[in-house]
Write a protein that holds these residues in place. Structure first.
Motif, short mmCIF file in Angstrom:
data_model
loop_
_atom_site.label_atom_id
_atom_site.label_comp_id
_atom_site.label_asym_id
_atom_site.label_seq_id
_atom_site.Cartn_x
_atom_site.Cartn_y
_atom_site.Cartn_z
N HIS A 91 0.89 -1.22 -0.16
CA HIS A 91 0.09 0.00 -0.04
C HIS A 91 0.93 1.28 0.05
O HIS A 91 1.68 1.32 0.88
CB HIS A 91 -0.89 -0.12 1.27
N LEU A 92 0.56 2.13 -0.90
CA LEU A 92 1.56 3.42 -1.09
C LEU A 92 0.75 4.57 -0.60
O LEU A 92 -0.42 4.86 -1.16
CB LEU A 92 1.89 3.64 -2.60
N PHE A 113 1.00 -2.21 -6.88
CA PHE A 113 0.63 -1.83 -5.61
C PHE A 113 -0.53 -2.29 -5.20
O PHE A 113 -1.32 -2.39 -6.06
CB PHE A 113 0.88 -0.14 -5.50
N ALA A 114 -0.59 -2.43 -3.81
CA ALA A 114 -2.06 -2.91 -3.47
C ALA A 114 -2.98 -1.82 -3.32
O ALA A 114 -4.26 -2.21 -3.48
CB ALA A 114 -1.83 -3.36 -1.88
N SER A 115 -2.51 -0.60 -3.29
CA SER A 115 -3.60 0.75 -3.41
C SER A 115 -2.78 1.77 -3.15
O SER A 115 -1.26 1.71 -3.09
CB SER A 115 -4.51 0.54 -2.11
N ALA A 262 -10.20 -2.89 2.37
CA ALA A 262 -11.17 -3.18 1.35
C ALA A 262 -10.49 -3.58 0.10
O ALA A 262 -10.85 -4.39 -0.89
CB ALA A 262 -11.98 -1.72 1.18
N ALA A 263 -9.37 -2.66 -0.17
CA ALA A 263 -8.50 -3.01 -1.42
C ALA A 263 -8.08 -4.23 -1.50
O ALA A 263 -7.79 -5.12 -2.50
CB ALA A 263 -7.25 -1.82 -1.32
N GLU A 264 -7.44 -4.88 -0.23
CA GLU A 264 -6.89 -6.20 -0.32
C GLU A 264 -8.34 -7.13 -0.28
O GLU A 264 -7.91 -8.20 -1.11
CB GLU A 264 -6.41 -6.46 1.29
#
Length: 269
Positions: A91-92, A113-115, A262-264
């Protein structure tokens, strides 16, 4: 590439169960700008790392202006994300000028990137009172140095704001630790950054635009419009100005944790 000064937070168990996060500060900031949110973010089960960019505070840098462009600093973010992630998505978060830097790493596509969160950042050059301050900095740093900037700009502003003595001491130490070449070059970058929303929206990554309701950098309405253009989630932090992680840490940490979870969930479904 060299080494980077960082602050790290881990869950109390010491065992991260979720993907890690990398936090990148703004132009006159440092990793310490995230201290108030680090442990709260880590408690959600992640390793969370905040860094000083090249030439900032406790991370050294050369006297080459080319080392401090958004593209060069964005390359550093790519390398750091690969190192921190160890093969996992990261996450960035980019705060202010750090948003202009981190979007380089997102757009170049070298790292998954994860988010991605733009915190108190904008689509192009900074505007308003911070633009005017930046132009003064750009003129004064090469000619008069960081000491003049501190005594004639930053110290009087901090005193007027009632900043405690111990924080004043830290701010002075931080400013004088920066690379003057780096600060001048980065100031030029924040004053001339192109609008890259059309490129950023092409990247498949969950996006969040988060800013204080009284932001005096990029105006709130500009950041809201940027979120719309990016089809990004938008969070306005009540009571905050340009540094939500400092001014409203619990609200900011809660918003980031919810967004990251939520992104994961979407990526793993």
């Amino acid at each position: 590439m060299g080494s980077f000064a960082a602050l790290e937070a881990l869950p109390v168990s010491g065992v991260p169960e979720r993907w890690p996060a990398l936090l990148v500060p703004g132009l006159t900031g440092s990793k310490e700008d995230f201290i108030a949110v680090l442990q709260t973010l880590a408690q959600a089960g992640r390793r969370v790392i905040a860094v000083d960019m090249r030439g900032q505070f406790e991370t050294g840098g050369p006297d080459d202006p080319g080392a401090y462009t958004c593209a060069a600093l964005g390359n550093d973010v790519d390398v750091l994300a690969h190192t921190i992630g160890g093969g996992e998505p990261v996450h960035l978060v980019g705060h202010s000028f750090g948003g202009l830097v981190t979007r380089e790493a997102v757009i170049d596509g070298r790292t998954k990137f994860a988010s991605y969160t733009l915190m108190s950042s904008g689509p192009g050059p900074i505007v308003g009172p911070r633009e005017r301050a930046g132009r003064i900095m750009l003129a004064e740093i090469p000619e008069r140095g960081l000491e003049y900037l501190w005594h004639n700009r930053m110290e009087p502003e901090a005193l007027a704001a009632g900043v405690p003595d111990e924080i004043m001491t830290f701010l002075r130490k931080r400013l004088f630790s920066n690379s003057p070449v780096g600060m001048a070059t980065m100031t030029g970058e924040v004053l001339s950054a192109p609008d890259r929303c059309e490129e950023l929206i092409q990247v498949e990554v969950d996006l969040l635009v988060l800013y204080g309701e009284h932001d005096d950098g990029w105006p709130p309405e500009m950041q809201s419009d940027m979120a719309r253009r990016l089809n990004a989630e938008c969070v306005v932090v009540p009571g905050a100005v340009h540094s939500p992680a400092v001014e409203a840490p619990e609200t900011t940490a809660a918003a980031l944790t919810r967004f990251w979870n939520a992104a994961e969930a979407r990526l793993l479904s």
